[in-house]
Motif scaffolding. Structure first.
Motif, short mmCIF file in Angstrom:
data_model
loop_
_atom_site.label_atom_id
_atom_site.label_comp_id
_atom_site.label_asym_id
_atom_site.label_seq_id
_atom_site.Cartn_x
_atom_site.Cartn_y
_atom_site.Cartn_z
N LEU A 49 45.09 48.61 55.39
CA LEU A 49 44.64 49.68 54.50
C LEU A 49 45.80 50.18 53.65
CD1 LEU A 49 42.48 51.63 53.51
CD2 LEU A 49 43.06 53.12 55.43
N GLU A 50 46.97 50.34 54.25
CA GLU A 50 48.14 50.80 53.49
C GLU A 50 48.53 49.78 52.42
OE1 GLU A 50 52.66 52.47 54.07
OE2 GLU A 50 51.41 52.20 55.84
N ILE A 51 48.47 48.49 52.75
CA ILE A 51 48.75 47.46 51.74
C ILE A 51 47.78 47.60 50.58
CG2 ILE A 51 48.67 44.97 51.25
CD1 ILE A 51 49.71 44.53 54.13
N THR A 52 46.50 47.75 50.90
CA THR A 52 45.47 47.87 49.86
C THR A 52 45.71 49.08 48.96
OG1 THR A 52 43.85 46.82 51.33
CG2 THR A 52 42.98 48.08 49.47
N VAL A 53 46.01 50.21 49.55
CA VAL A 53 46.26 51.43 48.78
C VAL A 53 47.47 51.25 47.88
CG1 VAL A 53 46.94 53.86 48.97
CG2 VAL A 53 45.12 52.96 50.41
N ARG A 54 48.53 50.68 48.41
CA ARG A 54 49.75 50.46 47.61
C ARG A 54 49.50 49.48 46.47
NH1 ARG A 54 54.90 51.09 50.16
NH2 ARG A 54 55.73 50.21 48.24
N LEU A 55 48.70 48.44 46.71
CA LEU A 55 48.37 47.48 45.66
C LEU A 55 47.59 48.16 44.54
CD1 LEU A 55 47.26 44.38 47.76
CD2 LEU A 55 49.43 44.66 46.53
N GLU A 56 46.60 48.95 44.93
CA GLU A 56 45.79 49.65 43.92
C GLU A 56 46.64 50.59 43.10
OE1 GLU A 56 41.34 49.65 45.89
OE2 GLU A 56 42.63 51.38 46.28
N LYS A 57 47.52 51.31 43.74
CA LYS A 57 48.38 52.27 43.05
C LYS A 57 49.41 51.55 42.17
CE LYS A 57 51.38 56.20 43.88
NZ LYS A 57 51.97 57.10 44.86
N GLU A 58 50.07 50.57 42.72
CA GLU A 58 51.14 49.86 42.01
C GLU A 58 50.63 49.08 40.80
OE1 GLU A 58 55.09 48.64 41.32
OE2 GLU A 58 54.40 50.06 42.84
N TYR A 59 49.48 48.42 40.96
CA TYR A 59 48.99 47.53 39.92
C TYR A 59 47.82 48.10 39.12
CZ TYR A 59 52.14 44.26 42.07
OH TYR A 59 53.27 43.66 42.57
N GLY A 60 47.37 49.30 39.46
CA GLY A 60 46.31 49.94 38.68
C GLY A 60 44.98 49.22 38.75
N VAL A 61 44.67 48.64 39.90
CA VAL A 61 43.41 47.95 40.07
C VAL A 61 42.60 48.64 41.15
CG1 VAL A 61 44.31 45.69 39.37
CG2 VAL A 61 44.35 46.34 41.78
N LYS A 62 41.31 48.39 41.13
CA LYS A 62 40.42 48.88 42.19
C LYS A 62 39.91 47.66 42.93
CE LYS A 62 37.84 51.68 44.53
NZ LYS A 62 38.40 51.98 45.83
N LEU A 63 40.24 47.58 44.20
CA LEU A 63 39.81 46.43 45.00
C LEU A 63 38.50 46.77 45.70
CD1 LEU A 63 43.29 45.54 46.51
CD2 LEU A 63 42.12 44.41 44.62
N GLN A 64 37.54 45.90 45.50
CA GLN A 64 36.23 46.07 46.13
C GLN A 64 36.30 45.58 47.57
OE1 GLN A 64 33.86 47.66 44.37
NE2 GLN A 64 35.41 47.73 42.75
N GLU A 65 35.44 46.13 48.40
CA GLU A 65 35.43 45.76 49.82
C GLU A 65 35.26 44.26 50.00
OE1 GLU A 65 33.00 46.99 53.82
OE2 GLU A 65 33.18 48.45 52.22
N THR A 66 34.45 43.63 49.15
CA THR A 66 34.21 42.19 49.26
C THR A 66 35.46 41.37 48.90
OG1 THR A 66 33.36 42.16 46.99
CG2 THR A 66 31.75 42.37 48.79
N GLU A 67 36.39 41.96 48.15
CA GLU A 67 37.61 41.25 47.75
C GLU A 67 38.71 41.34 48.81
OE1 GLU A 67 37.55 41.78 42.96
OE2 GLU A 67 38.09 43.54 44.15
N LEU A 68 38.59 42.26 49.72
CA LEU A 68 39.65 42.48 50.70
C LEU A 68 39.85 41.29 51.62
CD1 LEU A 68 39.05 46.22 51.63
CD2 LEU A 68 40.54 45.24 49.87
N ALA A 69 38.84 40.44 51.77
CA ALA A 69 38.98 39.26 52.61
C ALA A 69 40.04 38.30 52.08
CB ALA A 69 37.64 38.54 52.72
N ALA A 70 40.37 38.40 50.80
CA ALA A 70 41.40 37.53 50.20
C ALA A 70 42.81 37.97 50.57
CB ALA A 70 41.24 37.51 48.68
N ILE A 71 42.95 39.19 51.07
CA ILE A 71 44.27 39.73 51.38
C ILE A 71 44.63 39.36 52.82
CG2 ILE A 71 45.69 41.81 51.45
CD1 ILE A 71 43.88 43.02 49.37
#
Length: 89
Positions: A49-71
């Motif tokens: 979850l922390e990786i996801t939050v940092r990615l969204e903040k750093e890169y200005g993207v919104k990651l959908q729940e269905t996309e999280l499987a790629a991480i």
């Protein structure tokens, strides 16, 4: 600086590696392209979850729940972000 230049300069794999290593409190050499976050780097759900939050903040993207499987690895994360940033242009 154009949006294309920003996206190209923002999505640097080594910066992404640094970000993930920072979140996981690991040396960057441990975060290889193929290292599986859960199996090899012992990432738990809170760290993910922390990786996801940092990615969204750093890169200005919104990651959908269905996309999280790629991480699941740096390579998968890079490919997802690359696609998201290209789609945003």
């Amino acid at each position: 600086m154009t949006d294309t230049t920003i996206a190209a300069s923002v999505l640097d794999k080594e910066q992404l590696r640094d970000l993930v290593a920072d979140v996981l409190d690991l040396d960057v050499t441990e975060v290889t392209d193929e290292a599986h976050f859960v199996d090899d780097l012992d990432v738990d759900s809170l760290m993910a979850l922390e990786i996801t939050v940092r990615l969204e903040k750093e890169y200005g993207v919104k990651l959908q729940e269905t996309e999280l499987a790629a991480i699941t690895s740096l390579r998968g994360t890079y490919e997802l972000l690359d696609r998201k940033l290209r789609d945003a242009q």
